[in-house]
Design an enzyme around this catalytic site. Structure first.
Site, PDB file in Angstrom:
ATOM      1  N   GLU A  27       0.977  -1.181  -0.083  1.00  0.00           N
ATOM      2  CA  GLU A  27      -0.011   0.057   0.057  1.00  0.00           C
ATOM      3  C   GLU A  27       0.895   1.133   0.057  1.00  0.00           C
ATOM      4  O   GLU A  27       2.056   1.341   0.479  1.00  0.00           O
ATOM      5  CB  GLU A  27      -0.850   0.015   1.049  1.00  0.00           C
ATOM      6  CG  GLU A  27      -1.964   1.205   1.466  1.00  0.00           C
ATOM      7  CD  GLU A  27      -2.918   1.116   2.379  1.00  0.00           C
ATOM      8  OE1 GLU A  27      -3.023   0.023   3.322  1.00  0.00           O
ATOM      9  OE2 GLU A  27      -3.822   1.879   2.542  1.00  0.00           O
ATOM     10  N   ASN A  72      -6.686   1.202   2.746  1.00  0.00           N
ATOM     11  CA  ASN A  72      -7.471   2.769   2.803  1.00  0.00           C
ATOM     12  C   ASN A  72      -7.032   3.611   1.752  1.00  0.00           C
ATOM     13  O   ASN A  72      -7.689   4.551   1.528  1.00  0.00           O
ATOM     14  CB  ASN A  72      -7.132   3.019   4.313  1.00  0.00           C
ATOM     15  CG  ASN A  72      -7.774   2.266   5.249  1.00  0.00           C
ATOM     16  OD1 ASN A  72      -8.690   1.213   5.044  1.00  0.00           O
ATOM     17  ND2 ASN A  72      -7.259   2.288   6.460  1.00  0.00           N
ATOM     18  N   ASN A 172     -12.221  -0.907  -1.071  1.00  0.00           N
ATOM     19  CA  ASN A 172     -11.421  -1.692   0.084  1.00  0.00           C
ATOM     20  C   ASN A 172     -12.171  -1.394   1.479  1.00  0.00           C
ATOM     21  O   ASN A 172     -12.631  -0.124   1.632  1.00  0.00           O
ATOM     22  CB  ASN A 172     -10.121  -1.015   0.182  1.00  0.00           C
ATOM     23  CG  ASN A 172      -9.278  -1.618   1.389  1.00  0.00           C
ATOM     24  OD1 ASN A 172      -8.976  -2.590   1.662  1.00  0.00           O
ATOM     25  ND2 ASN A 172      -9.202  -0.659   2.469  1.00  0.00           N
ATOM     26  N   GLU A 173     -12.649  -2.432   2.029  1.00  0.00           N
ATOM     27  CA  GLU A 173     -12.943  -2.157   3.358  1.00  0.00           C
ATOM     28  C   GLU A 173     -14.420  -1.243   3.711  1.00  0.00           C
ATOM     29  O   GLU A 173     -14.401  -0.408   4.401  1.00  0.00           O
ATOM     30  CB  GLU A 173     -11.992  -1.997   4.593  1.00  0.00           C
ATOM     31  CG  GLU A 173     -11.056  -2.907   4.907  1.00  0.00           C
ATOM     32  CD  GLU A 173     -10.132  -2.786   6.024  1.00  0.00           C
ATOM     33  OE1 GLU A 173     -10.247  -1.714   6.765  1.00  0.00           O
ATOM     34  OE2 GLU A 173      -9.530  -3.840   6.453  1.00  0.00           O
ATOM     35  N   TYR A 244      -6.714  -8.666  11.611  1.00  0.00           N
ATOM     36  CA  TYR A 244      -5.622  -8.647  12.438  1.00  0.00           C
ATOM     37  C   TYR A 244      -5.572  -9.153  13.654  1.00  0.00           C
ATOM     38  O   TYR A 244      -6.585  -8.695  14.267  1.00  0.00           O
ATOM     39  CB  TYR A 244      -5.132  -7.109  12.221  1.00  0.00           C
ATOM     40  CG  TYR A 244      -4.880  -6.549  10.875  1.00  0.00           C
ATOM     41  CD1 TYR A 244      -3.599  -6.687  10.241  1.00  0.00           C
ATOM     42  CD2 TYR A 244      -5.911  -5.968   9.927  1.00  0.00           C
ATOM     43  CE1 TYR A 244      -3.462  -6.185   8.905  1.00  0.00           C
ATOM     44  CE2 TYR A 244      -5.589  -5.487   8.880  1.00  0.00           C
ATOM     45  CZ  TYR A 244      -4.415  -5.659   8.270  1.00  0.00           C
ATOM     46  OH  TYR A 244      -4.084  -5.024   6.899  1.00  0.00           O
ATOM     47  N   GLU A 292      -6.357  -9.198   3.347  1.00  0.00           N
ATOM     48  CA  GLU A 292      -5.459  -8.654   4.263  1.00  0.00           C
ATOM     49  C   GLU A 292      -5.443  -9.609   5.596  1.00  0.00           C
ATOM     50  O   GLU A 292      -6.393  -9.891   6.512  1.00  0.00           O
ATOM     51  CB  GLU A 292      -6.064  -7.344   4.918  1.00  0.00           C
ATOM     52  CG  GLU A 292      -5.695  -6.237   3.874  1.00  0.00           C
ATOM     53  CD  GLU A 292      -6.057  -4.925   4.211  1.00  0.00           C
ATOM     54  OE1 GLU A 292      -5.802  -4.650   5.416  1.00  0.00           O
ATOM     55  OE2 GLU A 292      -6.394  -3.832   3.426  1.00  0.00           O
ATOM     56  N   GLN A 353       1.495  -6.184   5.624  1.00  0.00           N
ATOM     57  CA  GLN A 353       1.842  -5.894   4.144  1.00  0.00           C
ATOM     58  C   GLN A 353       3.211  -6.471   4.034  1.00  0.00           C
ATOM     59  O   GLN A 353       3.861  -7.395   4.866  1.00  0.00           O
ATOM     60  CB  GLN A 353       1.716  -4.048   4.071  1.00  0.00           C
ATOM     61  CG  GLN A 353       0.391  -3.620   4.395  1.00  0.00           C
ATOM     62  CD  GLN A 353       0.184  -2.441   3.947  1.00  0.00           C
ATOM     63  OE1 GLN A 353       1.154  -1.859   3.588  1.00  0.00           O
ATOM     64  NE2 GLN A 353      -1.009  -1.902   4.215  1.00  0.00           N
TER      65      GLN A 353
END
Ligand code: AHR
Length: 503
Positions: A27, A72, A172-173, A244, A292, A353
Protein backbone atom coordinates in the site's frame (compact mmCIF):
# COMPACT_ATOMS: atom_id res chain seq x y z
CA UNK A 1 5.83 -33.18 28.27
CA UNK A 2 2.53 -33.63 26.41
CA UNK A 3 1.69 -35.71 23.39
CA UNK A 4 -0.56 -35.49 20.36
CA UNK A 5 -1.51 -37.85 17.54
CA UNK A 6 -2.22 -36.99 13.95
CA UNK A 7 -3.46 -39.35 11.27
CA UNK A 8 -3.48 -38.61 7.57
CA UNK A 9 -4.09 -40.39 4.33
CA UNK A 10 -2.98 -38.96 0.97
CA UNK A 11 -6.27 -40.15 -0.57
CA UNK A 12 -8.30 -37.81 1.66
CA UNK A 13 -7.79 -34.24 0.54
CA UNK A 14 -9.29 -30.88 1.46
CA UNK A 15 -8.36 -29.22 -1.81
CA UNK A 16 -5.55 -28.16 -4.09
CA UNK A 17 -3.44 -25.21 -2.97
CA UNK A 18 -3.82 -22.15 -5.16
CA UNK A 19 -0.42 -20.40 -5.15
CA UNK A 20 -2.27 -17.11 -4.78
CA UNK A 21 -2.72 -18.02 -1.11
CA UNK A 22 0.92 -16.89 -0.70
CA UNK A 23 0.21 -13.34 -1.80
CA UNK A 24 1.09 -10.07 -0.10
CA UNK A 25 0.04 -6.44 -0.10
CA UNK A 26 1.84 -3.19 -0.93
CA UNK A 27 0.00 0.00 0.00
CA UNK A 28 1.11 3.59 -0.47
CA UNK A 29 1.37 3.91 3.29
CA UNK A 30 4.27 4.98 5.49
CA UNK A 31 7.58 3.61 4.19
CA UNK A 32 6.23 0.59 2.33
CA UNK A 33 6.84 2.06 -1.14
CA UNK A 34 9.06 5.13 -0.59
CA UNK A 35 12.14 4.34 1.52
CA UNK A 36 11.01 0.71 1.39
CA UNK A 37 10.97 -0.94 -2.02
CA UNK A 38 12.02 2.36 -3.69
CA UNK A 39 14.98 4.43 -2.56
CA UNK A 40 16.88 5.94 -5.51
CA UNK A 41 19.86 7.08 -3.41
CA UNK A 42 20.43 3.69 -1.79
CA UNK A 43 23.75 1.90 -2.56
CA UNK A 44 21.85 -1.14 -3.92
CA UNK A 45 19.30 0.88 -5.96
CA UNK A 46 18.93 -0.14 -9.60
CA UNK A 47 18.42 2.24 -12.54
CA UNK A 48 14.73 2.66 -11.57
CA UNK A 49 15.51 3.39 -7.93
CA UNK A 50 14.42 -0.01 -6.59
CA UNK A 51 16.51 -1.52 -3.80
CA UNK A 52 18.14 -4.76 -4.94
CA UNK A 53 18.53 -5.99 -1.35
CA UNK A 54 14.74 -5.71 -0.87
CA UNK A 55 14.09 -7.42 -4.22
CA UNK A 56 16.26 -10.35 -3.09
CA UNK A 57 14.38 -10.66 0.20
CA UNK A 58 10.96 -10.52 -1.49
CA UNK A 59 12.06 -13.28 -3.86
CA UNK A 60 13.30 -15.35 -0.92
CA UNK A 61 9.97 -14.81 0.86
CA UNK A 62 8.17 -16.46 -2.06
CA UNK A 63 5.28 -14.09 -2.72
CA UNK A 64 2.80 -14.92 -5.49
CA UNK A 65 0.25 -12.14 -6.06
CA UNK A 66 0.62 -8.61 -4.67
CA UNK A 67 -2.43 -6.47 -3.93
CA UNK A 68 -1.88 -2.77 -4.75
CA UNK A 69 -2.12 0.23 -4.12
CA UNK A 70 -4.33 -0.02 -0.98
CA UNK A 71 -5.88 -0.45 1.53
CA UNK A 72 -7.44 2.69 2.88
CA UNK A 73 -5.22 4.68 0.51
CA UNK A 74 -7.10 3.45 -2.54
CA UNK A 75 -10.38 5.04 -1.47
CA UNK A 76 -8.99 8.51 -2.22
CA UNK A 77 -6.66 7.52 -5.07
CA UNK A 78 -6.86 8.91 -8.62
CA UNK A 79 -5.04 6.37 -10.77
CA UNK A 80 -4.34 8.93 -13.53
CA UNK A 81 -2.01 10.74 -11.10
CA UNK A 82 0.30 7.75 -11.08
CA UNK A 83 1.04 7.47 -14.83
CA UNK A 84 2.86 9.67 -17.36
CA UNK A 85 6.08 11.65 -16.89
CA UNK A 86 7.12 11.43 -13.22
CA UNK A 87 8.08 15.12 -13.01
CA UNK A 88 4.56 16.14 -14.03
CA UNK A 89 2.68 13.94 -11.55
CA UNK A 90 0.61 15.74 -8.92
CA UNK A 91 1.39 15.73 -5.21
CA UNK A 92 -1.76 14.78 -3.33
CA UNK A 93 -2.93 14.76 0.26
CA UNK A 94 -3.56 11.19 1.37
CA UNK A 95 -6.51 11.53 3.73
CA UNK A 96 -6.28 7.93 4.92
CA UNK A 97 -2.82 8.24 6.46
CA UNK A 98 -2.35 12.02 6.72
CA UNK A 99 0.62 11.88 4.39
CA UNK A 100 1.69 13.50 1.11
CA UNK A 101 1.68 11.22 -1.93
CA UNK A 102 4.24 12.25 -4.58
CA UNK A 103 3.16 9.61 -7.13
CA UNK A 104 6.83 9.05 -7.95
CA UNK A 105 6.08 5.34 -8.02
CA UNK A 106 2.96 4.54 -10.01
CA UNK A 107 1.43 1.77 -12.05
CA UNK A 108 4.27 1.40 -14.60
CA UNK A 109 7.06 1.52 -12.02
CA UNK A 110 5.30 -0.89 -9.68
CA UNK A 111 4.62 -3.33 -12.48
CA UNK A 112 8.29 -3.23 -13.46
CA UNK A 113 9.23 -3.96 -9.82
CA UNK A 114 6.79 -6.91 -9.80
CA UNK A 115 8.64 -8.38 -12.78
CA UNK A 116 11.87 -8.12 -10.80
CA UNK A 117 10.44 -9.92 -7.74
CA UNK A 118 8.51 -12.46 -9.85
CA UNK A 119 5.04 -11.62 -8.49
CA UNK A 120 1.70 -10.89 -10.12
CA UNK A 121 -0.35 -7.69 -9.83
CA UNK A 122 -3.76 -7.66 -8.11
CA UNK A 123 -5.30 -4.21 -8.50
CA UNK A 124 -7.79 -2.47 -6.23
CA UNK A 125 -10.09 0.18 -7.67
CA UNK A 126 -11.39 3.19 -5.78
CA UNK A 127 -15.07 2.76 -4.92
CA UNK A 128 -14.85 5.25 -2.05
CA UNK A 129 -14.60 8.62 -3.79
CA UNK A 130 -14.95 7.31 -7.35
CA UNK A 131 -17.09 4.87 -9.29
CA UNK A 132 -17.83 2.77 -12.37
CA UNK A 133 -16.39 5.16 -14.95
CA UNK A 134 -12.96 5.50 -13.34
CA UNK A 135 -12.74 1.73 -12.82
CA UNK A 136 -13.53 1.20 -16.50
CA UNK A 137 -10.93 3.79 -17.52
CA UNK A 138 -8.28 2.04 -15.45
CA UNK A 139 -9.17 -1.33 -17.00
CA UNK A 140 -8.96 0.16 -20.51
CA UNK A 141 -5.56 1.66 -19.66
CA UNK A 142 -4.14 -1.55 -18.16
CA UNK A 143 -5.64 -4.37 -20.22
CA UNK A 144 -6.67 -3.19 -23.71
CA UNK A 145 -3.93 -3.82 -26.25
CA UNK A 146 -4.23 -0.65 -28.36
CA UNK A 147 -6.52 1.46 -30.52
CA UNK A 148 -8.41 3.34 -27.80
CA UNK A 149 -7.45 6.62 -26.20
CA UNK A 150 -6.41 5.15 -22.86
CA UNK A 151 -4.64 2.08 -24.20
CA UNK A 152 -2.75 4.32 -26.62
CA UNK A 153 -1.90 6.61 -23.72
CA UNK A 154 -0.35 3.63 -21.92
CA UNK A 155 1.72 2.87 -25.03
CA UNK A 156 2.78 6.52 -25.24
CA UNK A 157 3.80 6.27 -21.59
CA UNK A 158 6.25 3.52 -22.53
CA UNK A 159 4.36 0.26 -22.10
CA UNK A 160 3.46 -1.48 -25.36
CA UNK A 161 2.13 -4.72 -23.88
CA UNK A 162 -1.03 -4.54 -21.73
CA UNK A 163 -0.46 -5.13 -18.02
CA UNK A 164 -2.96 -8.00 -18.23
CA UNK A 165 -4.27 -7.66 -14.67
CA UNK A 166 -6.57 -10.61 -13.87
CA UNK A 167 -7.65 -10.03 -10.26
CA UNK A 168 -9.44 -6.83 -9.27
CA UNK A 169 -10.68 -5.73 -5.85
CA UNK A 170 -13.92 -3.73 -5.91
CA UNK A 171 -12.85 -1.12 -3.35
CA UNK A 172 -11.46 -1.65 0.13
CA UNK A 173 -13.14 -2.21 3.52
CA UNK A 174 -16.28 -0.35 2.52
CA UNK A 175 -17.98 -1.55 5.74
CA UNK A 176 -15.54 0.50 7.87
CA UNK A 177 -16.65 3.95 9.11
CA UNK A 178 -12.99 5.06 8.73
CA UNK A 179 -13.11 4.41 4.99
CA UNK A 180 -13.46 7.37 2.61
CA UNK A 181 -16.85 6.85 0.98
CA UNK A 182 -17.96 4.28 3.58
CA UNK A 183 -21.38 2.91 2.61
CA UNK A 184 -24.17 0.70 3.87
CA UNK A 185 -24.14 -2.91 2.61
CA UNK A 186 -27.07 -2.10 0.29
CA UNK A 187 -25.35 0.95 -1.23
CA UNK A 188 -22.02 -0.80 -1.56
CA UNK A 189 -23.66 -3.92 -3.01
CA UNK A 190 -25.25 -1.75 -5.71
CA UNK A 191 -22.08 0.07 -6.79
CA UNK A 192 -20.03 -3.13 -6.57
CA UNK A 193 -22.54 -4.93 -8.79
CA UNK A 194 -22.61 -2.07 -11.33
CA UNK A 195 -18.81 -1.87 -11.40
CA UNK A 196 -18.43 -5.64 -11.72
CA UNK A 197 -20.91 -5.84 -14.60
CA UNK A 198 -19.21 -2.95 -16.38
CA UNK A 199 -15.70 -4.38 -15.96
CA UNK A 200 -16.88 -7.74 -17.27
CA UNK A 201 -18.50 -6.06 -20.24
CA UNK A 202 -14.97 -5.03 -21.18
CA UNK A 203 -13.29 -8.32 -20.20
CA UNK A 204 -15.35 -11.28 -19.03
CA UNK A 205 -12.29 -13.27 -18.01
CA UNK A 206 -11.52 -10.99 -15.02
CA UNK A 207 -11.64 -12.36 -11.49
CA UNK A 208 -13.36 -9.91 -9.18
CA UNK A 209 -13.23 -9.62 -5.39
CA UNK A 210 -16.14 -7.95 -3.62
CA UNK A 211 -15.47 -6.44 -0.17
CA UNK A 212 -16.48 -8.57 2.76
CA UNK A 213 -16.07 -7.38 6.34
CA UNK A 214 -12.92 -5.69 7.60
CA UNK A 215 -13.07 -8.01 10.63
CA UNK A 216 -15.34 -10.75 11.93
CA UNK A 217 -15.98 -8.42 14.87
CA UNK A 218 -17.62 -5.64 12.89
CA UNK A 219 -21.22 -5.06 14.04
CA UNK A 220 -22.44 -5.68 10.48
CA UNK A 221 -20.48 -8.94 10.00
CA UNK A 222 -22.63 -11.66 8.44
CA UNK A 223 -25.42 -9.37 7.28
CA UNK A 224 -22.85 -7.42 5.27
CA UNK A 225 -21.66 -10.54 3.43
CA UNK A 226 -25.21 -11.74 2.75
CA UNK A 227 -26.45 -8.39 1.44
CA UNK A 228 -23.40 -7.70 -0.69
CA UNK A 229 -23.37 -11.20 -2.18
CA UNK A 230 -27.09 -11.11 -2.92
CA UNK A 231 -26.38 -8.04 -5.06
CA UNK A 232 -23.21 -9.33 -6.76
CA UNK A 233 -23.36 -13.14 -6.74
CA UNK A 234 -23.40 -13.63 -10.52
CA UNK A 235 -20.72 -11.01 -11.16
CA UNK A 236 -17.87 -11.79 -8.72
CA UNK A 237 -15.60 -14.75 -8.02
CA UNK A 238 -14.34 -13.87 -4.51
CA UNK A 239 -15.43 -12.21 -1.31
CA UNK A 240 -12.70 -10.69 0.85
CA UNK A 241 -11.88 -11.27 4.52
CA UNK A 242 -9.54 -9.05 6.57
CA UNK A 243 -8.21 -9.93 10.04
CA UNK A 244 -5.46 -8.60 12.28
CA UNK A 245 -4.53 -10.10 15.65
CA UNK A 246 -2.67 -8.70 18.64
CA UNK A 247 -2.07 -9.66 22.25
CA UNK A 248 -4.53 -7.74 24.41
CA UNK A 249 -4.08 -7.00 28.12
CA UNK A 250 -1.25 -9.51 28.45
CA UNK A 251 -3.58 -12.43 27.57
CA UNK A 252 -0.95 -14.57 25.85
CA UNK A 253 -3.02 -17.79 25.83
CA UNK A 254 -5.84 -16.19 23.82
CA UNK A 255 -3.36 -14.50 21.50
CA UNK A 256 -1.69 -17.84 20.78
CA UNK A 257 -5.14 -19.21 19.87
CA UNK A 258 -5.90 -16.42 17.35
CA UNK A 259 -6.22 -18.94 14.52
CA UNK A 260 -9.41 -20.22 16.17
CA UNK A 261 -10.94 -16.86 15.29
CA UNK A 262 -9.59 -17.07 11.74
CA UNK A 263 -11.05 -20.59 11.32
CA UNK A 264 -14.41 -19.33 12.54
CA UNK A 265 -14.26 -16.27 10.27
CA UNK A 266 -13.53 -18.35 7.16
CA UNK A 267 -16.14 -20.99 7.96
CA UNK A 268 -18.81 -18.33 8.65
CA UNK A 269 -18.14 -16.55 5.36
CA UNK A 270 -18.19 -19.84 3.43
CA UNK A 271 -21.53 -20.74 5.09
CA UNK A 272 -22.97 -17.31 4.26
CA UNK A 273 -21.78 -17.46 0.65
CA UNK A 274 -23.24 -20.94 0.23
CA UNK A 275 -26.51 -19.77 1.82
CA UNK A 276 -26.74 -16.99 -0.76
CA UNK A 277 -25.92 -19.51 -3.51
CA UNK A 278 -28.99 -21.50 -2.49
CA UNK A 279 -31.13 -18.38 -2.16
CA UNK A 280 -30.23 -17.04 -5.62
CA UNK A 281 -30.41 -20.50 -7.21
CA UNK A 282 -26.85 -20.52 -8.50
CA UNK A 283 -24.49 -23.44 -9.05
CA UNK A 284 -21.43 -21.22 -8.98
CA UNK A 285 -19.24 -21.18 -5.85
CA UNK A 286 -17.78 -17.99 -4.37
CA UNK A 287 -14.26 -18.38 -2.95
CA UNK A 288 -12.46 -16.32 -0.31
CA UNK A 289 -9.72 -13.80 -0.94
CA UNK A 290 -8.24 -13.30 2.56
CA UNK A 291 -6.58 -10.19 1.26
CA UNK A 292 -5.41 -8.64 4.52
CA UNK A 293 -4.12 -10.77 7.40
CA UNK A 294 -1.35 -10.44 9.94
CA UNK A 295 -0.43 -9.70 13.54
CA UNK A 296 -0.83 -5.94 13.99
CA UNK A 297 -0.58 -3.95 17.24
CA UNK A 298 -3.41 -1.72 16.07
CA UNK A 299 -4.15 -0.50 19.61
CA UNK A 300 -0.62 1.01 19.71
CA UNK A 301 -1.25 2.70 16.36
CA UNK A 302 -4.47 4.25 17.66
CA UNK A 303 -2.67 5.41 20.83
CA UNK A 304 0.12 7.14 18.83
CA UNK A 305 0.04 10.89 18.21
CA UNK A 306 -1.62 11.49 14.86
CA UNK A 307 -0.25 13.89 12.27
CA UNK A 308 -2.70 16.79 12.46
CA UNK A 309 -1.25 19.91 10.77
CA UNK A 310 -2.44 19.52 7.17
CA UNK A 311 0.25 21.92 5.89
CA UNK A 312 2.85 19.45 7.12
CA UNK A 313 1.65 16.04 6.07
CA UNK A 314 4.95 14.22 5.45
CA UNK A 315 6.09 12.02 2.59
CA UNK A 316 6.63 8.43 3.73
CA UNK A 317 6.48 8.87 7.52
CA UNK A 318 7.35 5.96 9.82
CA UNK A 319 3.90 4.45 10.35
CA UNK A 320 2.80 1.00 11.58
CA UNK A 321 6.41 -0.21 11.90
CA UNK A 322 5.64 -3.04 14.30
CA UNK A 323 8.63 -5.08 15.50
CA UNK A 324 7.61 -8.74 15.62
CA UNK A 325 8.63 -11.09 18.43
CA UNK A 326 9.00 -14.87 18.40
CA UNK A 327 5.55 -15.11 19.98
CA UNK A 328 4.08 -13.01 17.15
CA UNK A 329 5.75 -15.26 14.57
CA UNK A 330 4.31 -18.41 16.18
CA UNK A 331 0.81 -16.90 15.97
CA UNK A 332 1.57 -15.81 12.40
CA UNK A 333 2.60 -19.38 11.48
CA UNK A 334 -0.64 -20.69 12.98
CA UNK A 335 -2.62 -18.22 10.85
CA UNK A 336 -0.93 -19.69 7.77
CA UNK A 337 -1.98 -23.14 8.99
CA UNK A 338 -5.58 -21.88 9.21
CA UNK A 339 -5.48 -20.46 5.68
CA UNK A 340 -4.11 -23.74 4.30
CA UNK A 341 -6.63 -25.87 6.20
CA UNK A 342 -9.31 -24.07 4.19
CA UNK A 343 -7.55 -24.44 0.84
CA UNK A 344 -10.80 -25.66 -0.73
CA UNK A 345 -12.29 -22.16 -0.35
CA UNK A 346 -9.44 -19.79 0.46
CA UNK A 347 -7.98 -19.45 -3.01
CA UNK A 348 -6.18 -16.15 -2.51
CA UNK A 349 -4.65 -14.37 0.48
CA UNK A 350 -2.46 -11.33 1.02
CA UNK A 351 -0.11 -10.92 3.93
CA UNK A 352 -0.54 -7.27 4.94
CA UNK A 353 1.92 -5.82 4.30
CA UNK A 354 5.33 -6.48 2.72
CA UNK A 355 7.99 -3.88 3.59
CA UNK A 356 8.31 -1.65 6.71
CA UNK A 357 4.54 -1.37 7.32
CA UNK A 358 3.48 -4.31 9.58
CA UNK A 359 5.94 -6.20 7.45
CA UNK A 360 8.18 -9.27 7.29
CA UNK A 361 10.93 -7.12 5.70
CA UNK A 362 12.36 -3.96 7.27
CA UNK A 363 14.71 -1.39 5.81
CA UNK A 364 16.76 1.56 6.98
CA UNK A 365 17.23 4.50 4.58
CA UNK A 366 20.75 4.29 3.17
CA UNK A 367 21.29 1.16 5.27
CA UNK A 368 20.35 -2.48 5.70
CA UNK A 369 17.30 -4.57 4.92
CA UNK A 370 16.50 -7.47 7.24
CA UNK A 371 14.03 -10.26 8.01
CA UNK A 372 11.53 -9.92 10.85
CA UNK A 373 10.56 -13.06 12.80
CA UNK A 374 7.40 -13.43 10.70
CA UNK A 375 9.50 -13.75 7.55
CA UNK A 376 10.45 -17.32 8.42
CA UNK A 377 7.08 -19.10 8.67
CA UNK A 378 5.91 -17.38 5.49
CA UNK A 379 9.02 -18.25 3.46
CA UNK A 380 9.09 -21.88 4.59
CA UNK A 381 5.36 -22.46 4.12
CA UNK A 382 5.36 -20.85 0.68
CA UNK A 383 8.28 -23.08 -0.37
CA UNK A 384 7.13 -26.39 1.13
CA UNK A 385 3.31 -26.31 0.93
CA UNK A 386 2.80 -27.66 -2.58
CA UNK A 387 0.02 -29.76 -4.12
CA UNK A 388 -3.01 -30.81 -2.06
CA UNK A 389 -3.93 -30.12 1.54
CA UNK A 390 -4.70 -33.38 3.34
CA UNK A 391 -7.59 -33.98 5.69
CA UNK A 392 -6.18 -34.65 9.19
CA UNK A 393 -7.48 -36.19 12.35
CA UNK A 394 -5.76 -34.41 15.27
CA UNK A 395 -5.96 -35.68 18.85
CA UNK A 396 -4.45 -33.14 21.20
CA UNK A 397 -4.71 -31.96 24.78
CA UNK A 398 -6.19 -28.50 25.24
CA UNK A 399 -5.20 -25.17 26.75
CA UNK A 400 -7.63 -22.82 28.47
CA UNK A 401 -8.09 -19.38 26.98
CA UNK A 402 -10.19 -16.49 28.20
CA UNK A 403 -11.46 -15.56 24.74
CA UNK A 404 -11.88 -18.93 22.99
CA UNK A 405 -12.39 -21.37 25.89
CA UNK A 406 -10.63 -24.77 25.59
CA UNK A 407 -8.47 -24.85 22.48
CA UNK A 408 -6.33 -27.72 21.10
CA UNK A 409 -2.72 -27.29 22.21
CA UNK A 410 -1.45 -28.52 18.85
CA UNK A 411 -2.77 -27.44 15.50
CA UNK A 412 -1.41 -28.68 12.19
CA UNK A 413 -1.88 -28.98 8.46
CA UNK A 414 -0.26 -31.36 5.97
CA UNK A 415 0.30 -31.13 2.23
CA UNK A 416 1.15 -33.70 -0.43
CA UNK A 417 2.56 -33.05 -3.87
CA UNK A 418 1.55 -35.91 -6.18
CA UNK A 419 4.11 -34.83 -8.78
CA UNK A 420 7.21 -35.10 -6.61
CA UNK A 421 5.84 -37.47 -3.96
CA UNK A 422 6.95 -34.98 -1.30
CA UNK A 423 4.83 -34.02 1.66
CA UNK A 424 5.06 -31.45 4.45
CA UNK A 425 3.55 -31.03 7.89
CA UNK A 426 3.24 -27.62 9.58
CA UNK A 427 2.60 -27.58 13.31
CA UNK A 428 2.09 -25.15 16.17
CA UNK A 429 2.41 -25.84 19.89
CA UNK A 430 0.42 -23.27 21.86
CA UNK A 431 1.42 -24.50 25.30
CA UNK A 432 3.43 -21.92 27.23
CA UNK A 433 5.01 -24.53 29.50
CA UNK A 434 5.11 -27.96 27.86
CA UNK A 435 6.91 -29.50 24.95
CA UNK A 436 4.64 -31.82 22.97
CA UNK A 437 5.73 -34.97 21.15
CA UNK A 438 3.56 -35.48 18.09
CA UNK A 439 3.23 -38.75 16.21
CA UNK A 440 1.91 -38.51 12.67
CA UNK A 441 0.55 -41.71 11.13
CA UNK A 442 1.45 -41.29 7.47
CA UNK A 443 -1.20 -43.65 6.09
CA UNK A 444 -0.36 -44.63 2.54
CA UNK A 445 2.37 -42.00 2.16
CA UNK A 446 5.52 -43.63 0.89
CA UNK A 447 7.84 -41.37 2.91
CA UNK A 448 10.91 -42.64 4.69
CA UNK A 449 13.18 -39.62 4.70
CA UNK A 450 13.11 -36.29 6.54
CA UNK A 451 14.17 -33.70 3.97
CA UNK A 452 13.97 -30.71 6.28
CA UNK A 453 12.85 -30.12 9.85
CA UNK A 454 12.84 -26.62 11.34
CA UNK A 455 11.23 -24.83 14.28
CA UNK A 456 10.80 -21.25 15.33
CA UNK A 457 10.99 -20.85 19.12
CA UNK A 458 13.12 -19.11 21.73
CA UNK A 459 13.52 -19.08 25.49
CA UNK A 460 12.75 -15.38 25.22
CA UNK A 461 9.30 -15.09 23.64
CA UNK A 462 9.86 -11.39 23.04
CA UNK A 463 13.12 -11.87 21.11
CA UNK A 464 13.04 -9.97 17.81
CA UNK A 465 15.24 -8.90 14.91
CA UNK A 466 16.06 -5.20 14.92
CA UNK A 467 18.34 -2.79 13.07
CA UNK A 468 20.95 -3.31 15.79
CA UNK A 469 20.55 -7.09 16.00
CA UNK A 470 19.23 -8.29 12.64
CA UNK A 471 19.82 -12.02 13.10
CA UNK A 472 18.82 -12.48 16.73
CA UNK A 473 15.96 -14.80 15.68
CA UNK A 474 16.02 -17.42 12.94
CA UNK A 475 14.88 -20.93 12.23
CA UNK A 476 16.39 -23.70 14.33
CA UNK A 477 16.92 -27.18 13.00
CA UNK A 478 14.57 -29.58 14.83
CA UNK A 479 16.60 -32.77 15.12
CA UNK A 480 13.92 -34.60 17.09
CA UNK A 481 12.10 -35.47 13.85
CA UNK A 482 12.33 -39.07 12.69
CA UNK A 483 10.31 -41.45 10.48
CA UNK A 484 9.98 -45.16 10.93
CA UNK A 485 7.33 -47.72 10.02
CA UNK A 486 5.10 -45.10 8.42
CA UNK A 487 5.09 -42.81 11.47
CA UNK A 488 6.68 -39.39 11.80
CA UNK A 489 7.62 -38.37 15.34
CA UNK A 490 8.60 -34.82 16.23
CA UNK A 491 8.86 -32.87 19.48
CA UNK A 492 7.57 -29.29 19.51
CA UNK A 493 9.03 -26.87 22.08
CA UNK A 494 6.58 -24.68 24.06
CA UNK A 495 5.24 -21.75 22.00
CA UNK A 496 6.71 -22.91 18.71
CA UNK A 497 5.95 -23.19 15.03
CA UNK A 498 7.50 -26.06 13.04
CA UNK A 499 7.69 -27.46 9.52
CA UNK A 500 8.79 -30.95 8.52
CA UNK A 501 9.25 -31.94 4.90
CA UNK A 502 9.26 -35.61 3.89
CA UNK A 503 10.29 -37.50 0.79
O1 AHR B 1 -3.01 -2.71 6.28
C1 AHR B 1 -3.29 -1.51 6.94
C2 AHR B 1 -4.73 -1.06 6.77
O2 AHR B 1 -5.56 -1.99 7.42
C3 AHR B 1 -5.28 -1.03 5.36
O3 AHR B 1 -5.00 0.16 4.70
C4 AHR B 1 -6.75 -1.16 5.58
O4 AHR B 1 -7.40 -1.78 4.50
C5 AHR B 1 -6.86 -1.96 6.86
O5 AHR B 1 -7.74 -1.39 7.76
Amino acid sequence: MGDARITLDPRFTVGTIDRRIFGSFVEHLGRCVYDGIHEPGHPTADSEGFRADVIDLVRELGVSTIRYPGGNFVSGFRWEDSVGPVAERPRRLDLAWHSTETNEVGLHEFSSWLDKVGSELMLAVNLGTRGVLEALDLLEYTNIRSGSTLSDQRIANGRTEPFGVKMWCLGNEMDGPWQLGHRSAEDYGKIAMQTAKALKQMDESLELVVCGSSSAHMPTFGDWERTVLEATYDDVEFISCHAYYEEKKGDTASFLASAVDMDHFIESVVATADGVRAAVGSTKRIDISFDEWNVWYIDRYHADDKITDIEKWPVAPRLLEDVYSVKDAVVFGSLMISLLKHADRVKSASLAQLVNVIAPIMTEPGGDAWRQTTFFPFAVTSRLAVGDVLRLSIESETISTEVYGEVPTVDAVATFDGETGRSAVFLVNRSMTESVTVTVGLGGLDSSEILESVSLWDDDLMAANTLEDQERVGLKSNDSASVSDGTLTVTLPPVSWSAVSLG
